[in-house]
Design a protein around this motif. Sequence first.
Motif, PDB file in Angstrom:
ATOM      1  N   LYS A 215      43.037  44.292  29.245  1.00  0.00           N
ATOM      2  CA  LYS A 215      42.253  43.707  28.146  1.00  0.00           C
ATOM      3  C   LYS A 215      41.706  42.332  28.532  1.00  0.00           C
ATOM      4  O   LYS A 215      41.047  41.684  27.724  1.00  0.00           O
ATOM      5  CB  LYS A 215      43.127  43.578  26.898  1.00  0.00           C
ATOM      6  CG  LYS A 215      43.666  44.917  26.412  1.00  0.00           C
ATOM      7  CD  LYS A 215      44.684  44.750  25.306  1.00  0.00           C
ATOM      8  CE  LYS A 215      45.260  46.094  24.901  1.00  0.00           C
ATOM      9  NZ  LYS A 215      46.322  45.968  23.878  1.00  0.00           N
ATOM     10  N   TRP A 216      42.012  41.894  29.722  1.00  0.00           N
ATOM     11  CA  TRP A 216      41.667  40.557  30.200  1.00  0.00           C
ATOM     12  C   TRP A 216      40.850  40.707  31.465  1.00  0.00           C
ATOM     13  O   TRP A 216      41.352  41.141  32.498  1.00  0.00           O
ATOM     14  CB  TRP A 216      42.948  39.775  30.466  1.00  0.00           C
ATOM     15  CG  TRP A 216      42.804  38.399  31.010  1.00  0.00           C
ATOM     16  CD1 TRP A 216      42.798  38.038  32.322  1.00  0.00           C
ATOM     17  CD2 TRP A 216      42.681  37.180  30.278  1.00  0.00           C
ATOM     18  NE1 TRP A 216      42.683  36.668  32.452  1.00  0.00           N
ATOM     19  CE2 TRP A 216      42.602  36.118  31.203  1.00  0.00           C
ATOM     20  CE3 TRP A 216      42.624  36.883  28.912  1.00  0.00           C
ATOM     21  CZ2 TRP A 216      42.480  34.792  30.825  1.00  0.00           C
ATOM     22  CZ3 TRP A 216      42.506  35.565  28.526  1.00  0.00           C
ATOM     23  CH2 TRP A 216      42.431  34.526  29.462  1.00  0.00           C
ATOM     24  N   GLY A 224      36.097  41.376  28.395  1.00  0.00           N
ATOM     25  CA  GLY A 224      37.304  42.101  28.022  1.00  0.00           C
ATOM     26  C   GLY A 224      37.547  41.978  26.529  1.00  0.00           C
ATOM     27  O   GLY A 224      36.774  41.345  25.799  1.00  0.00           O
ATOM     28  N   LYS A 225      38.607  42.591  26.070  1.00  0.00           N
ATOM     29  CA  LYS A 225      38.945  42.447  24.652  1.00  0.00           C
ATOM     30  C   LYS A 225      39.243  40.982  24.337  1.00  0.00           C
ATOM     31  O   LYS A 225      38.895  40.481  23.259  1.00  0.00           O
ATOM     32  CB  LYS A 225      40.155  43.306  24.302  1.00  0.00           C
ATOM     33  CG  LYS A 225      40.549  43.232  22.832  1.00  0.00           C
ATOM     34  CD  LYS A 225      41.685  44.176  22.489  1.00  0.00           C
ATOM     35  CE  LYS A 225      42.023  44.086  20.996  1.00  0.00           C
ATOM     36  NZ  LYS A 225      43.133  45.020  20.634  1.00  0.00           N
ATOM     37  N   PHE A 226      39.891  40.294  25.298  1.00  0.00           N
ATOM     38  CA  PHE A 226      40.202  38.875  25.144  1.00  0.00           C
ATOM     39  C   PHE A 226      39.671  38.099  26.345  1.00  0.00           C
ATOM     40  O   PHE A 226      39.524  38.646  27.440  1.00  0.00           O
ATOM     41  CB  PHE A 226      41.712  38.655  25.031  1.00  0.00           C
ATOM     42  CG  PHE A 226      42.372  39.392  23.909  1.00  0.00           C
ATOM     43  CD1 PHE A 226      42.046  39.101  22.592  1.00  0.00           C
ATOM     44  CD2 PHE A 226      43.298  40.383  24.156  1.00  0.00           C
ATOM     45  CE1 PHE A 226      42.639  39.789  21.542  1.00  0.00           C
ATOM     46  CE2 PHE A 226      43.905  41.078  23.116  1.00  0.00           C
ATOM     47  CZ  PHE A 226      43.582  40.782  21.810  1.00  0.00           C
ATOM     48  N   ASP A 227      39.377  36.829  26.130  1.00  0.00           N
ATOM     49  CA  ASP A 227      38.958  35.955  27.221  1.00  0.00           C
ATOM     50  C   ASP A 227      39.532  34.563  26.985  1.00  0.00           C
ATOM     51  O   ASP A 227      40.291  34.351  26.031  1.00  0.00           O
ATOM     52  CB  ASP A 227      37.424  35.923  27.346  1.00  0.00           C
ATOM     53  CG  ASP A 227      36.758  35.468  26.062  1.00  0.00           C
ATOM     54  OD1 ASP A 227      36.917  34.273  25.702  1.00  0.00           O
ATOM     55  OD2 ASP A 227      36.074  36.277  25.399  1.00  0.00           O
ATOM     56  N   SER A 230      39.259  33.152  23.395  1.00  0.00           N
ATOM     57  CA  SER A 230      39.751  33.931  22.249  1.00  0.00           C
ATOM     58  C   SER A 230      40.744  33.125  21.425  1.00  0.00           C
ATOM     59  O   SER A 230      41.371  32.174  21.916  1.00  0.00           O
ATOM     60  CB  SER A 230      40.412  35.225  22.726  1.00  0.00           C
ATOM     61  OG  SER A 230      39.499  36.070  23.378  1.00  0.00           O
ATOM     62  N   ASP A 234      45.296  35.872  17.790  1.00  0.00           N
ATOM     63  CA  ASP A 234      44.833  37.251  17.913  1.00  0.00           C
ATOM     64  C   ASP A 234      45.377  37.888  19.194  1.00  0.00           C
ATOM     65  O   ASP A 234      45.761  39.058  19.203  1.00  0.00           O
ATOM     66  CB  ASP A 234      43.298  37.306  17.932  1.00  0.00           C
ATOM     67  CG  ASP A 234      42.680  36.887  16.608  1.00  0.00           C
ATOM     68  OD1 ASP A 234      43.386  36.946  15.580  1.00  0.00           O
ATOM     69  OD2 ASP A 234      41.496  36.478  16.615  1.00  0.00           O
ATOM     70  N   ASP A 238      48.801  41.389  20.335  1.00  0.00           N
ATOM     71  CA  ASP A 238      48.734  42.501  21.279  1.00  0.00           C
ATOM     72  C   ASP A 238      49.773  42.395  22.388  1.00  0.00           C
ATOM     73  O   ASP A 238      49.745  43.161  23.339  1.00  0.00           O
ATOM     74  CB  ASP A 238      47.329  42.572  21.909  1.00  0.00           C
ATOM     75  CG  ASP A 238      46.515  43.722  21.359  1.00  0.00           C
ATOM     76  OD1 ASP A 238      46.996  44.393  20.421  1.00  0.00           O
ATOM     77  OD2 ASP A 238      45.402  43.963  21.839  1.00  0.00           O
TER      78      ASP A 238
END
Length: 367
Positions: A215-216, A224-227, A230, A234, A238
Amino acid sequence: MLKQRLAVAASIVGLGALLAIPSLAAPKAKPAAKPANDGREQCYMCHTEVKALKEASKHAALACSVCHDKTKEHLANPGPDTKPVTKLDPAVCGSCHKNQYQSFFTPHYPEGGSRKEKGVPTGRSPMQDKLLAGHGFTFEHAEPRGHAFMVVDQFAVDRFQGGRYQFKGGWKNYDKIGKTWDVLEDKGASAKLTETAMAGNPTCIQCKTSDLILKWKYLGEKGGKFDRTSNVNDVMKDVHNPVGCIECHDPHGTQPRVIRDALIAAIDKDPAKNIFAKNGKTDLKVVSFRDGFRKIGVMEKTDSRMMCAQCHVEYNCNPGTQWSDGKPVTFASDRTNHFPLKNAKEILAHYKQLDFFDFKHAVTGAR
């Protein structure tokens, strides 16, 4: 003399009997048979880097479905909407490697099972609050309790998010083992304890867990889902496990490896001149996944210095300030996910050349 002869004879007979028992005799190494029709060849059509790691390795016989759910759906209709789910729970590795799994999650008493601050009169660094004056680490910098606790200890420390995250049932459960959100609870955004700090960011969190590896994006860039930018709360939701076996062992081929992106970037930048190089070469092959979304570093031989240096090294994961003009450096800059890989005598010059410092002492003004 007779007793000695009888003892020798008995030992020879016993050894012969031992070697005659198939289950105890030393077996000849045989390559494990490959499971039939497990779909791997179809997987390899896209995932060539996985094939190169997996085939002929100790994990060659394992089907992809051992570590990935929804493989049949993905093979039937390959695409982003049917991506297989990767099982990141260390218990997957523990199903075979039981002793390693159990020892990893066993609290060590008395030293590793208690929470003890470093910067107190009885701690290892009583002067720490003065040495780090003005830094968030002065708000509870406790002794490490082992890798199994590294996520819950990160979230429940007083310097992190104002003490918002606490142990369920109170501090009597501080040594409870389990998933992050089985052990901790979120007291809410309005919860704020006195004498706490609001430290914590996504770059910091992704170093404490293996859950974010897919996710990174490499170095925390966008995509990605996170950076790096972020919201840290949040990201935390996860995170369910601490760093797992996959941090240092490739799950496809069992080779020793590293996955910490800033470490890989630092070595890859100059393979011949870093602290791990020998004779102008570093034993690290950088493998790119998903068109560079993530990278791993695979070694031919285990190098525990490099594996441990994924976390236990001087690094930066914070915003800061430029030396040259005093302008702020935000998480938009990759300098907020940076490993210098320099020794103590070189570190100041390195950060000056990088035009970055993350901390200014509250009393002396030293950067």
